[in-house]
Scaffold this motif. Structure first.
Motif, mmCIF file in Angstrom:
data_model
loop_
_atom_site.group_PDB
_atom_site.id
_atom_site.type_symbol
_atom_site.label_atom_id
_atom_site.label_comp_id
_atom_site.label_asym_id
_atom_site.label_seq_id
_atom_site.Cartn_x
_atom_site.Cartn_y
_atom_site.Cartn_z
ATOM 1 N N LEU A 95 0.795 -5.789 -0.284
ATOM 2 C CA LEU A 95 1.532 -4.471 0.265
ATOM 3 C C LEU A 95 1.725 -4.685 1.591
ATOM 4 O O LEU A 95 0.768 -4.838 2.388
ATOM 5 C CB LEU A 95 0.755 -3.287 -0.184
ATOM 6 N N GLU A 96 3.003 -4.125 2.221
ATOM 7 C CA GLU A 96 3.007 -4.130 3.614
ATOM 8 C C GLU A 96 2.706 -2.463 4.134
ATOM 9 O O GLU A 96 2.920 -1.488 3.355
ATOM 10 C CB GLU A 96 4.444 -4.158 3.948
ATOM 11 N N GLU A 97 2.008 -2.717 5.024
ATOM 12 C CA GLU A 97 1.559 -1.236 5.618
ATOM 13 C C GLU A 97 2.522 -0.425 5.865
ATOM 14 O O GLU A 97 3.766 -0.774 6.231
ATOM 15 C CB GLU A 97 0.989 -1.684 7.047
ATOM 16 N N GLY A 98 2.571 0.723 5.335
ATOM 17 C CA GLY A 98 3.862 1.710 5.662
ATOM 18 C C GLY A 98 4.528 1.738 4.289
ATOM 19 O O GLY A 98 5.513 2.596 4.147
ATOM 20 N N LEU A 99 4.330 0.970 3.351
ATOM 21 C CA LEU A 99 4.918 1.356 2.041
ATOM 22 C C LEU A 99 4.801 2.592 1.509
ATOM 23 O O LEU A 99 3.543 2.949 1.295
ATOM 24 C CB LEU A 99 4.481 0.026 1.017
ATOM 25 N N PRO A 100 5.779 3.328 1.214
ATOM 26 C CA PRO A 100 5.461 4.779 0.595
ATOM 27 C C PRO A 100 4.583 4.426 -0.748
ATOM 28 O O PRO A 100 5.062 3.785 -1.450
ATOM 29 C CB PRO A 100 6.952 5.353 0.276
ATOM 30 N N LEU A 101 3.623 5.486 -0.975
ATOM 31 C CA LEU A 101 3.077 5.348 -2.228
ATOM 32 C C LEU A 101 3.863 5.567 -3.238
ATOM 33 O O LEU A 101 3.487 4.750 -4.497
ATOM 34 C CB LEU A 101 1.864 6.211 -2.080
ATOM 35 N N LEU A 155 5.261 2.435 -4.665
ATOM 36 C CA LEU A 155 4.225 1.440 -5.358
ATOM 37 C C LEU A 155 3.961 2.229 -6.744
ATOM 38 O O LEU A 155 3.908 1.356 -7.790
ATOM 39 C CB LEU A 155 2.713 1.386 -4.634
ATOM 40 N N GLU A 156 3.756 3.533 -6.927
ATOM 41 C CA GLU A 156 3.552 4.177 -8.070
ATOM 42 C C GLU A 156 4.699 3.773 -9.082
ATOM 43 O O GLU A 156 4.475 3.635 -10.367
ATOM 44 C CB GLU A 156 3.718 5.490 -8.016
ATOM 45 N N ILE A 177 4.567 0.253 -10.252
ATOM 46 C CA ILE A 177 3.221 0.243 -11.289
ATOM 47 C C ILE A 177 3.624 0.854 -12.464
ATOM 48 O O ILE A 177 3.013 0.219 -13.602
ATOM 49 C CB ILE A 177 2.186 0.844 -10.658
ATOM 50 N N ARG A 231 2.504 -4.093 9.449
ATOM 51 C CA ARG A 231 3.776 -3.649 9.438
ATOM 52 C C ARG A 231 4.380 -4.833 9.939
ATOM 53 O O ARG A 231 3.856 -5.357 10.949
ATOM 54 C CB ARG A 231 3.802 -2.360 10.227
ATOM 55 N N ASP A 284 7.249 -7.533 3.345
ATOM 56 C CA ASP A 284 8.338 -6.769 3.218
ATOM 57 C C ASP A 284 8.359 -5.962 1.980
ATOM 58 O O ASP A 284 8.752 -6.177 0.843
ATOM 59 C CB ASP A 284 9.451 -7.841 2.912
ATOM 60 N N LYS A 295 0.763 9.169 2.635
ATOM 61 C CA LYS A 295 1.600 9.005 1.477
ATOM 62 C C LYS A 295 2.229 7.685 1.764
ATOM 63 O O LYS A 295 3.330 7.376 0.998
ATOM 64 C CB LYS A 295 2.978 10.149 1.986
ATOM 65 N N GLU A 296 1.617 6.854 2.280
ATOM 66 C CA GLU A 296 2.073 5.452 2.430
ATOM 67 C C GLU A 296 0.719 4.434 2.743
ATOM 68 O O GLU A 296 -0.210 5.152 2.890
ATOM 69 C CB GLU A 296 3.063 5.366 3.528
ATOM 70 N N ILE A 297 1.170 3.140 2.443
ATOM 71 C CA ILE A 297 0.025 2.122 2.389
ATOM 72 C C ILE A 297 -0.425 2.289 3.780
ATOM 73 O O ILE A 297 0.357 2.020 4.786
ATOM 74 C CB ILE A 297 0.594 1.041 1.933
ATOM 75 N N LEU A 298 -1.656 2.138 3.996
ATOM 76 C CA LEU A 298 -2.339 2.072 5.253
ATOM 77 C C LEU A 298 -3.327 0.772 5.438
ATOM 78 O O LEU A 298 -3.629 0.079 4.158
ATOM 79 C CB LEU A 298 -3.494 3.157 5.634
ATOM 80 N N MET A 299 -3.491 0.118 6.408
ATOM 81 C CA MET A 299 -4.290 -1.175 6.513
ATOM 82 C C MET A 299 -5.469 -0.997 5.738
ATOM 83 O O MET A 299 -5.961 -1.916 5.115
ATOM 84 C CB MET A 299 -4.508 -1.569 7.760
ATOM 85 N N LEU A 309 -4.626 4.810 -8.449
ATOM 86 C CA LEU A 309 -3.087 4.678 -9.115
ATOM 87 C C LEU A 309 -3.050 3.431 -9.976
ATOM 88 O O LEU A 309 -2.132 3.329 -10.999
ATOM 89 C CB LEU A 309 -2.514 4.169 -7.656
ATOM 90 N N PHE A 321 -3.330 0.847 -16.585
ATOM 91 C CA PHE A 321 -3.423 -0.120 -17.524
ATOM 92 C C PHE A 321 -4.622 -0.096 -18.208
ATOM 93 O O PHE A 321 -5.028 -1.196 -18.657
ATOM 94 C CB PHE A 321 -3.581 -1.235 -16.483
ATOM 95 N N LYS A 363 9.598 -11.387 7.579
ATOM 96 C CA LYS A 363 9.319 -10.584 6.252
ATOM 97 C C LYS A 363 7.899 -11.158 5.728
ATOM 98 O O LYS A 363 7.681 -10.806 4.450
ATOM 99 C CB LYS A 363 10.535 -10.484 5.490
#
Lengths: 352, 352
Positions: A113-119, A122-123, A126, A150, A154, B20-24, B40, B45, B152
């Motif tokens: 996952l890239e830092e900053g991807l909106p959860l 991802l949901e 999934i 970030r 991608d 609301k987003e992926i953090l490191m 999540l 699963f 990317k």
């Protein structure tokens, strides 16, 4: 010109052959991909399980045999007409097991996952993985999640590895393909690649082109039940039907003669390809199978394909021959013949 | 403060809980990772193979049992003192199988390459994968290569999935850990994380700190031969020994009491951690195992560890108790006690 995916790059008009770094074309499914794999990766790991170079390995484990495969998915955008990266990651790996004659059972699921991807994205992925796994009747049993800074990824990459068991009686391998085999294709080609491209470029083509991503194991099991002695199957993803045919011709040292008119292509896909200067034969599919079947089983296998909802438009597209070994010959609609060759790279990067 | 890695984030001083987003930190092996996985991913699963949440799944395949695991590797830099991403990708997956009591047999190998990666670096990684696979006596049997555009990705990511067979008599699972178990550690901690950090930041710490990356399956097999009824094992990678202990305390609903003085730490690593404000307990290892062993087998298991070249400095570091369930208690060198808690993220991203 040679159609051998591993031929030396003596016919290359640009000095790509001496590339000292990774190019986008190395991931295209064309000649650069073949060269990378066959010159750099395979020699490092030669062993009897890897050697057949099929889409999956068949392994002796604890007295039985286990089919094993892996694929990473880097498609962009993550969501596209007809599917998303999550569905692709399930169906792609299910299909790699299925074309080897295995029943898919279990998947691993590893996200980068890239830092900053909106959860929320991802949901959504999934949820899509879950739905696709349920639809394909496989279980996600182990996983991993990594995060990169970030700008160092991608949004989301995903890897699935898959485990299955060989279907009784099936013995599928590119090495078994022989002159006289019929070449069957389970339906119209190019939908996936064109759907991605239309989403990516914001082009709406005439008609609703959607990815054909689908799990093929039931269709394949039906074909094998109708005629167990199918010689080989492949799902023509990166590099399209062309890459599949060229690979088989090269690996099995046979000729493949294909009738271009027999290859089903939807009008909207054909129109988009003409507009974009693409050959539908080179465009990726994610829900199609090419089967190499001895003549005596061809009709039964084709009937079985057509009886499956995913194979209604299946067609016999050609024949394996003992002539022009290592090459794919295309009979064109106007009665000519051309050699089907692969590009070094292709116009559609990150299609899966 | 709770030491339960899955506790609600009510004690979090910054509003990270509502991210609301992926953090490191979601990739750190700390609380955010646990939350991401448990809130999540797992709910999507749930099945009986995934449920034990061990580092690998034990699957019924074709009459036998197969162990299956996956990990992606995104470590930066690719090459560091004592190892590289290729060696890590083999040893990490071998170790995930081994700590489940399985003999590792086969690996898949999937690369995600960034456009522009020097081919020489890829070759170096491939050679390293080969050497590590040979050293660990596993075969790379299937693979995949994808390419993403410049900017990317980050040079090279790799995923390995692994297949193994359960060692006869072994039954390892976090759920078996029980009060009275001895907690054994196979050697000094923190080497891997400090080696990465020193390379990344260009800091030379006093002494030569090298990654401890190593395949642990032979050491683990020796321990299980000496005393088959080991309850659980873990390789303390992301989040260090602390994350391993907190996870076991939480999953097995037991208390874990650890004597900080008993934990081996090399002087150079201790010095580096003091300089950087890191707790060695939280720093990643790639060649260590933590074992939870019933008291009657503790001495035999420790002797077996010490007989292996990778476990010469093994030590008993603590005991599982029925008190303070769900928590890890640390006896400090000056005789005090503290609760060992995990950070939300950690100071060392992309350590593996």
């Amino acid at each position: 010109m040679s159609s051998d995916a591993t031929a030396p790059f003596t016919d290359c008009p640009i000095p790509i052959a001496d590339a000292k770094e990774i190019l986008m074309g190395h991931g295209s499914g064309g000649k650069l991909t073949a060269r990378l794999v066959e010159e750099l990766i395979l020699p490092a790991f030669r062993n009897r399980f890897l050697e057949p170079l099929d889409d999956q390995a068949l392994l002796p484990v604890g007295g039985g045999r286990v089919a094993f495969t892996t694929d990473s998915y880097v498609v962009t955008p993550l969501f596209f007409p007809g599917g998303d990266i999550g569905e692709l990651a399930v169906n792609g790996t299910v299909n790699d097991l299925a074309v080897g004659g295995a029943r898919p059972l279990f998947l691993s699921l590893a996200f980068i996952l890239e830092e900053g991807l909106p959860l929320a994205e991802l949901e959504r992925v999934i949820a899509s993985v879950r739905r696709a796994a349920e639809a394909a009747d496989v279980l996600v049993v182990t996983g991993d999640t990594k995060v990169v800074n970030r700008g160092k990824g991608d949004k989301l990459f995903v890897n699935t590895a898959g485990i299955g068991v060989p279907l009784p009686g099936a013995s599928l391998s590119s090495r078994r393909v022989a002159p006289g085999d019929a070449v069957l294709l389970s339906g119209p080609i190019g939908d996936h690649g064109v759907a991605i491209l239309s989403q990516r470029e914001g082009i709406a083509f005439g008609g609703d082109v959607r990815s054909d991503t689908a799990p093929l194991h039931r269709l394949i099991a039906a074909v094998l039940e109708a005629f167990p002695d199918v010689h080989a199957m492949r799902d023509p993803t990166r590099g399209g039907v062309a890459a599949t045919l060229v690979e088989i011709a090269s690996r099995a040292r046979v000729g493949v003669e294909v009738d271009e008119r027999a290859i089903p292509v939807r009008d909207a896909v054909r129109g988009a390809c003409e507009l974009l200067g693409l050959d539908p034969l080179l465009v990726a599919n994610e829900g199609k199978v090419v089967a190499f079947v001895p003549e005596e089983g061809a009709a039964r296998a084709l009937d079985a394909m057509r009886s499956d909802p995913l194979g209604r438009e299946a067609a016999r597209i050609g024949t394996v021959t003992g002539e022009h070994r290592g090459m794919v010959t295309l009979r064109t609609p106007i009665g000519g013949r051309r050699i089907l060759d692969l590009p070094f790279g292709e116009a559609l990067p990150r299609i899966c």
